[in-house]
Each structure stands twice: as structure tokens, then as C-alpha cells.
Write a protein that holds these residues in place. Structure first.
Motif: not given
Length: 393
Positions: A247-253
Motif C-alpha cells: 500500500x505504499x505511496x511515494x513522492x518522487x521529485x
């Protein structure tokens, strides 16, 4: 009229020749835009430029000979002897000088001739020498400055604080890709292509949170969530609590800061990036349809000692597979451009339209092959000073 500098290169912002424009729209064809040489570009891994040895490399068709002197200093010279044009990368390192393998002409690190063994006072004036490039070492890479040397001191190297941090370990990449460098910028910045990697990351759902742009950069933030499918073990290890979680939620910049690109991935509820990527795409050939990708992947060390070392081979295999898939796509784009003779791309993503404008604005027209003269102001081959004899001060 198109503006050029003394070396025959076009200046950024100069008027573009009609040959570089789409005949239908009048827009400059991005695939005919060259990399601006007035920046520091990695041209070799430091480990490949060994003590008292030479190493041949290129920037946009300019052949460059690197060599490491006895002191450990790396020098970069135009890769030709001023005498018979034999590559200096075939030469012999003696102290801090490089001697041509053919007639033993010796060159200092700035490209000037220091000795012609058989020259007598009655002989004609020797050539001045060859071009010497400003060069620096950092992050395990050798950087050269192929543009105006007077701008080198005021132009900073990229700032990569994670590289030397004890919290991170760095994986280095060095690969040639047969495409214009702009395709690489677009590929990394446009995360909507995750379907391409479905076999290694499963079903990833990227959501563009926001992006911003200015005259030299474009930055985008994505929210990634996993929507099922089989995930490669290396992806889970690389992203720590990120992509590996169900259920991962990752922020990629992702950021294009001309001419470099970077990517940070921060897992949900994490304090710092699980990994940070920095890349540079260095054109190799004169037409800039082939580039060399230098990448530094800085991976956060887990709390368990030795865990990252054990995971290293799996992470390497995962990243190599992702890179191979991306390379397949961008090289196909380049082949289409070659076959069609123009850019028929029909882009709909405003983020990519913005990064294309940044690359156009900061780039320079690709020089005709006949205009390439790596020796710049010494192309006439004549020294106007007095004849000093065999040992030339």
C-alpha cells in the motif's frame, strides 16, 4: 545572422539557422539543438584514467585525450598531435607531460608544446600546440569544460551533498545510448511511461502533484501508488518502505536543471529520500545522435549493518533492467526521427512541452561537421613567438 564564438560554436540565444527549424511550423527542431558547451560535463570515470596512462573520450564530436600525470593530476587535451594529427591518446605520459607516440613531441597539460626532440635552431617555427580543456575531478568522475575556458572558473560543478554523506552509498553508471540527449530528459521527467516497466515494478499509478518551470529548469512532483502486479525484489530493496510496500505511496521529485537531471524518491512518512539519482547526458558524436549517460544513484543505508551490501547485486540488476527498457524506447524514438527526417512527435503533456522549451532555450545549434575545430584559436597551427629550440619553454 547567427552569432558564433571564437571556437566556431553558436551562442545560446543566437538566431537559429533555417535548417534547424520545422518547415511547417517554424519551430526549432529540438533534435537539432546541441548541448551548450559552457558547462562542466563528465567525460570519464576517474578510475578509468589511471596513473601515467591516457584515456580517449569525446564531447559532441570533439575528440579529447585525458591523461593522469605523475602527481595524480588529470589533464585534458585535444586528441591530436599538432605535427601529423596522430591521436595523443596513443601517447606516453612522462611526468606531467604527454608525448606523442609518433615523433615524440611533448605537450604540457595546457596543450602547449614543451619539446620537439630533433628540432634545431635552423628549423622552421613549430606549431603552437593543441587545445587544452579545463578539467576537474569530483564524485568519482572527470569533468571537462568544452566551452569558453574563461567561463570555467565561474561555472560551478553540480552540488551533490548525498554523495559524501555517511547515510548514503553510491552506485555509478556509465553507458552509451544511441539517441539525442533530449530524449533522455523527456524519458525520466515523464513518469507516465511506467507501463514500459510493468514486468519489474508491477502496476504503478503515477499522479502528477505539481510542477514548476523557469528559464533553466523544470521540476515535477509525482505521487506513486502501487496498484498490484508482480514487483521485482530489487525495486523493493531500493525503495525501502516505498515501492516495495503493498500500500505504499511515494513522492518522487524529478528536476531538469540544465544540463543535468536529478530524481529523489521519498517513501511515505520517511524523513529523507530512500534514494537520490543524478545524471548527465553527454553528446558523443558531432551530430549528437548518441550520448553517454553518467549516473550516480545514492541509496540510503538501512539501519541493519551490512544489509545494503547484501542487497547491492539485486538493486544493480533491477536498475540495469529498467535502464535497458528505457534505452530500448528512446533509441526507437531516435530511429523514427532519423527515418522521418524531422520530429513528428505529437506531445500532449504540458510538462514535457516545458522541458523541451528549456532545452531549446539553453542549447545551441548543432555545428556543421566542417565547422568543428577542437583547436579553437590555435587552428592556424602557427606560433607567433620566437623560436626557442628543442626544449620549448
Amino acid at each position: 545572422m547567427t552569432e558564433t564564438d571564437e571556437a566556431g560554436t553558436f551562442s545560446a540565444g543566437a538566431e537559429w539557422p533555417s535548417a534547424h527549424r520545422d518547415p511547417g511550423t517554424g519551430t526549432v527542431d529540438l533534435r537539432r539543438v546541441g548541448a551548450n558547451p559552457d558547462f562542466w560535463y563528465p567525460v570519464a570515470l576517474s578510475k578509468n584514467v589511471r596513473s601515467k596512462r591516457t584515456f580517449a573520450t569525446t564531447f559532441a564530436g570533439e575528440r579529447i585525450a585525458l591523461y593522469r600525470g605523475q602527481s595524480g593530476t588529470v589533464y585534458a587535451l585535444e586528441d591530436r598531435c599538432a605535427h601529423r594529427q596522430v591521436p595523443l591518446s596513443m601517447g606516453v605520459v612522462e611526468g606531467e607531460a604527454l608525448r606523442c607516440c609518433y615523433h615524440a613531441w611533448a605537450y604540457r597539460g595546457d596543450g602547449r608544446i614543451s619539446q620537439i626532440p630533433y628540432l634545431s635552431k635552423g628549423d622552421g617555427r613549430p606549431p603552437r600546440g593543441v587545445r587544452g580543456y579545463p578539467v576537474r575531478e569530483a564524485y568519482g568522475l572527470v569533468f571537462a569544460f568544452p566551452g569558453d575556458p574563461d567561463k570555467a572558473a565561474a561555472t560551478p560543478l553540480p552540488d551533490l551533498p548525498a554523495f559524501g554523506s555517511p547515510r548514503y552509498r553510491t552506485m555509478t553508471y556509465s553507458r552509451t545510448v544511441r539517441c539525442h540527449y533530449s530524449f533522455m530528459h523527456e524519458n525520466l521527467l515523464d513518469m507516465n511511461h511506467q507501463f514500459l516497466h510493468r514486468g519489474v515494478v508491477g502496476k504503478l499509478r503515477p499522479e502528477l502533484l505539481d510542477f514548476r518551470t523557469d528559464e533553466r529548469s523544470v521540476e515535477a512532483r509525482y505521487l506513486f501508488s502501487h496498484a498490484g502486479g508482480k514487483r521485482n525484489r530489487g525495486a523493493s530493496l531500493l525503495a525501502a518502505e516505498g515501492i516495495g510496500g503493498s500500500d505504499s505511496r511515494d513522492v518522487m521529485t524529478i528536476r531538469t536543471q540544465y544540463p543535468y537531471q536529478s530524481l529523489d524518491l521519498v517513501p511515505e512518512n520517511a524523513e529523507r529520500p530512500a534514494f537520490r539519482l543524478w545524471v548527465a547526458y553527454v553528446p558523443e558524436d558531432a551530430e549528437q545522435r548518441r550520448c553517454h549517460t553518467f549516473g550516480l544513484l545514492m541509496i540510503e543505508k538501512p539501519r541493519i549493518p551490512g544489509a545494503l551490501q547484501m542487497a547491492w547485486p539485486l538493486i544493480r540488476r533491477f536498475t540495469e533492467r529498467v535502464f535497458a527498457e528505457d534505452r530500448m524506447a528512446v533509441e526507437a524514438e531516435q530511429r523514427a526521427w532519423d527515418e522521418q527526417g524531422a520530429d513528428r512527435n505529437r506531445e500532449v503533456f504540458s510538462l514535457i512541452l516545458d522541458v523541451r522549451e528549456v532545452l531549446r532555450t539553453n542549447g545551441v545549434p548543432i555545428r556543421p561537421r566542417a565547422a568543428v575545430c577542437g583547436a579553437a584559436s590555435v587552428c592556424d597551427g602557427l606560433d607567433r613567438g620566437p623560436l626557442p629550440g628543442a626544449d620549448i619553454p
